[in-house]
Motif scaffolding. Structure first.
Motif, PDB file in Angstrom:
ATOM      1  N   LYS A 120      75.615  41.494  43.783  1.00  0.00           N
ATOM      2  CA  LYS A 120      76.607  41.557  44.855  1.00  0.00           C
ATOM      3  C   LYS A 120      76.136  40.850  45.974  1.00  0.00           C
ATOM      4  O   LYS A 120      76.673  40.123  46.850  1.00  0.00           O
ATOM      5  N   TYR A 121      74.879  41.117  46.323  1.00  0.00           N
ATOM      6  CA  TYR A 121      74.069  40.299  47.193  1.00  0.00           C
ATOM      7  C   TYR A 121      74.113  38.945  47.391  1.00  0.00           C
ATOM      8  O   TYR A 121      74.381  38.285  48.267  1.00  0.00           O
ATOM      9  N   TYR A 140      84.258  42.333  55.251  1.00  0.00           N
ATOM     10  CA  TYR A 140      84.676  43.355  54.772  1.00  0.00           C
ATOM     11  C   TYR A 140      86.188  43.505  55.044  1.00  0.00           C
ATOM     12  O   TYR A 140      86.862  43.823  53.928  1.00  0.00           O
ATOM     13  N   LEU A 174      83.026  41.844  44.864  1.00  0.00           N
ATOM     14  CA  LEU A 174      83.116  42.441  46.243  1.00  0.00           C
ATOM     15  C   LEU A 174      84.425  43.253  46.414  1.00  0.00           C
ATOM     16  O   LEU A 174      84.179  44.193  47.351  1.00  0.00           O
ATOM     17  N   LYS A 175      85.445  42.852  45.588  1.00  0.00           N
ATOM     18  CA  LYS A 175      86.686  43.701  46.015  1.00  0.00           C
ATOM     19  C   LYS A 175      86.440  45.177  45.312  1.00  0.00           C
ATOM     20  O   LYS A 175      86.871  46.199  46.034  1.00  0.00           O
ATOM     21  N   ARG A 212      83.282  55.144  56.299  1.00  0.00           N
ATOM     22  CA  ARG A 212      84.455  54.394  55.711  1.00  0.00           C
ATOM     23  C   ARG A 212      85.548  54.092  56.559  1.00  0.00           C
ATOM     24  O   ARG A 212      86.141  54.971  57.432  1.00  0.00           O
ATOM     25  N   ILE A 220      87.854  40.937  52.609  1.00  0.00           N
ATOM     26  CA  ILE A 220      87.817  41.504  51.434  1.00  0.00           C
ATOM     27  C   ILE A 220      89.084  42.540  51.183  1.00  0.00           C
ATOM     28  O   ILE A 220      89.778  42.760  50.051  1.00  0.00           O
ATOM     29  N   ASN A 252      86.330  50.613  46.480  1.00  0.00           N
ATOM     30  CA  ASN A 252      85.394  51.767  46.704  1.00  0.00           C
ATOM     31  C   ASN A 252      84.626  52.290  45.623  1.00  0.00           C
ATOM     32  O   ASN A 252      84.507  53.528  45.393  1.00  0.00           O
ATOM     33  N   LEU A 280      87.595  32.917  50.520  1.00  0.00           N
ATOM     34  CA  LEU A 280      87.079  33.987  49.553  1.00  0.00           C
ATOM     35  C   LEU A 280      87.953  33.839  48.129  1.00  0.00           C
ATOM     36  O   LEU A 280      87.081  33.967  47.029  1.00  0.00           O
ATOM     37  N   PHE A 329      83.680  46.699  45.015  1.00  0.00           N
ATOM     38  CA  PHE A 329      82.678  47.613  45.945  1.00  0.00           C
ATOM     39  C   PHE A 329      83.366  47.789  47.268  1.00  0.00           C
ATOM     40  O   PHE A 329      83.455  48.950  47.639  1.00  0.00           O
ATOM     41  N   TYR A 330      84.018  46.782  48.074  1.00  0.00           N
ATOM     42  CA  TYR A 330      84.238  46.974  49.400  1.00  0.00           C
ATOM     43  C   TYR A 330      86.007  47.306  49.498  1.00  0.00           C
ATOM     44  O   TYR A 330      86.139  48.037  50.455  1.00  0.00           O
ATOM     45  N   TYR A 331      86.616  47.208  48.685  1.00  0.00           N
ATOM     46  CA  TYR A 331      88.007  47.872  48.652  1.00  0.00           C
ATOM     47  C   TYR A 331      88.552  48.847  47.711  1.00  0.00           C
ATOM     48  O   TYR A 331      88.912  49.566  48.286  1.00  0.00           O
ATOM     49  N   TYR A 389      79.361  39.091  60.746  1.00  0.00           N
ATOM     50  CA  TYR A 389      79.766  38.449  59.394  1.00  0.00           C
ATOM     51  C   TYR A 389      79.954  39.309  58.464  1.00  0.00           C
ATOM     52  O   TYR A 389      81.012  39.348  57.823  1.00  0.00           O
ATOM     53  N   LEU A 427      77.738  37.798  48.416  1.00  0.00           N
ATOM     54  CA  LEU A 427      77.914  37.956  49.642  1.00  0.00           C
ATOM     55  C   LEU A 427      77.119  36.836  50.705  1.00  0.00           C
ATOM     56  O   LEU A 427      77.587  36.217  51.537  1.00  0.00           O
ATOM     57  N   LEU A 431      79.226  33.773  50.114  1.00  0.00           N
ATOM     58  CA  LEU A 431      80.533  33.673  51.029  1.00  0.00           C
ATOM     59  C   LEU A 431      80.058  33.301  52.330  1.00  0.00           C
ATOM     60  O   LEU A 431      80.725  32.929  53.206  1.00  0.00           O
ATOM     61  N   LEU A 439      78.904  52.061  55.837  1.00  0.00           N
ATOM     62  CA  LEU A 439      79.958  52.186  55.000  1.00  0.00           C
ATOM     63  C   LEU A 439      80.512  53.376  54.366  1.00  0.00           C
ATOM     64  O   LEU A 439      81.635  53.967  54.256  1.00  0.00           O
TER      65      LEU A 439
END
Lengths: 257, 187
Positions: free
Chosen positions: B169-170, A46, B140-141, A21, A49, B147, B129, B143-145, A41, B173, B176, A17
């Motif tokens: 974080k792990y 991802y 999670l947001k 990206r 989210i 950035n 979620l 980190f993944y949204y 998964y 996940l 989830l 990622l």
């Protein structure tokens, strides 16, 4: 990847990622032949989210919309009161006074109107076919171009744009773009004109100075004086007829603000 | 307002700049798009919302290389491309922001032909979620949204160190994943 723990999959995914990206990561992960359950998964998580993050932003904008419409309602309430009616009358009287005052300040829009004149059509919609198979399509394109330039000559810029937009991208010449930019600007659509002239100034040597001139004017039209000045400054040092014109418009802008 | 200023503000964590952009250009855009593309006020507003979201994503994902344009030009250009793309792709134009933001998910779930099924699945998994709750959804947001790096997240969420955030974080996940599996198995 066989026997990889979920934690290892997460680390590998996060590394990918970081590198690729968004768009590219989908390609790298989805098209792997040895795609495993964890990858599926993680990709789904991802995207979900990301979707949830977008919903948060969307809700934020919707709240802003609400506060803006409440602000408008409040404004209309204020305007209904006598005090604001009197204030509005006073303001109107002030505006009338300003109109009859001999020296008044002009905004960038007025400067634009003073200097803007669509470029005279020197290109005409000529298009020569090189491919016999596409002769029919070429005829259509030639006709569209002729119509577009004819509309341009008649100052029917709306029609010119309508015809221009029907021409496939790969059949448009740089000159076509240049005149379309002029047509947009003449219609008052500075944003579309800016997009075209910004590109042209990078790729077109023949129309470069002309494109810069109209780009500066388009920025003036959209009220972005700072960018307009930058463009005219660049053009001022060029060896073209636009050098003097830029000097003139810069003097004018300096005086009128 | 230029892109560099907005870019720096967002990377400094001052994302309230987005609200300023939204307020400043919203009405101009609606007026322009209605005239230019003959679309309704409601559709124009939705496309604008989507475009500001895209601007944000391009900034956090460092997808902007050209800083010369103004924010207004940039956002309007995103919107313009989106409108053209929608018109080329769909006989029936869909401009609703709620639909536009699902684009990537739709693409991912491409193997499910049924549109209703896709929509239903997205809604259900999004519910899952939401049930995950704080701090997991936030972690999670971020980190993944948004950035954010693990280091930045440790600061924002007041964690002791980067490792604690990474472990958390792990765990989020994994939780989830179990919840997703239960949801999909229960179909």
């Amino acid at each position: 990847m066989g026997g990889e723990s979920f934690e290892e999959s997460v680390n590998r995914f996060d590394e990918a990622l970081k590198k690729f990206r968004d768009e590219e990561i989908k390609f790298r992960i989805i098209h792997k032949s040895d795609l495993n359950h964890d990858d599926h998964y993680l990709m789904l998580s991802y995207e979900l989210i990301k979707y949830a993050g977008r919903i948060d932003l969307l809700n934020r904008f919707r709240e802003t919309d609400q506060s803006m419409s409440e602000g408008t309602t409040l404004k209309s309430k204020l305007f209904s009161s006598w005090f604001f009616r009197i204030a509005a009358l006073a303001f109107l009287a002030f505006l009338i006074g300003q109109i009859f005052t001999p020296v008044r300040e002009d905004g960038s829009i007025n400067v634009f109107e003073q200097f803007f004149e669509p470029y005279v059509n020197v290109a005409y919609g000529t298009y020569r076919s090189t491919d016999e198979k596409n002769a029919l399509q070429d005829d259509e394109i030639r006709l569209l171009k002729r119509k577009a330039y004819h509309a341009y000559d008649k100052a029917d810029y709306r029609q010119c744009i309508l015809d221009f937009e029907k021409i496939p991208e790969d059949k448009k010449t740089l000159a076509d773009y240049f005149f379309a930019g002029n047509a947009y600007l003449a219609m008052g659509d500075a944003v579309s004109a800016i997009a075209i002239f910004e590109k042209l100034k990078e790729v077109d040597d023949v129309f470069k100075n002309q494109s810069l001139w109209y780009l500066g004017l388009a920025y003036l039209k959209s009220g972005e004086k700072k960018y307009a000045i930058e463009v005219f400054e660049e053009l001022k040092s060029s060896k073209s007829v636009y050098s003097n014109k830029s000097r003139e418009i810069l003097n004018y802008l300096e005086k009128s603000f | 307002m230029d892109i560099r200023y907005v870019y720096d503000s967002i990377h400094d964590g001052k994302d309230e700049i987005l609200d300023k952009i939204y307020k400043k250009y919203r009405n101009d855009f609606i007026h322009w798009a209605m005239q230019r593309y003959n679309i309704s006020e409601h559709d124009a507003k939705d496309v604008f919302q989507f475009s500001v979201i895209k601007l944000y994503e391009n900034i956090v994902n460092r997808r902007i290389n050209e800083f010369k344009a103004s924010v207004k030009t940039y956002v309007f250009a995103i919107a313009k491309n989106k409108i053209s793309e929608i018109r080329k792709r769909n006989a029936k134009w869909v401009f609703q922001a709620d639909e536009l933001i699902k684009d990537d998910l739709y693409e991912l779930l491409d193997w499910h032909a049924e549109e209703n099924y896709k929509n239903d699945l997205i809604n259900r998994l999004n519910e899952v979620l939401n049930r995950l709750g704080k701090p997991c959804s936030e972690i999670l947001k971020l980190f993944y949204y948004h950035n954010q790096s693990l280091h930045q997240m440790a600061e924002i969420l007041s964690y002791k160190n980067v490792d604690s955030v990474k472990t958390q974080k792990y765990k989020c996940l994994s939780r989830l994943r179990k919840m997703f599996d239960n949801e999909i198995k229960g179909e």
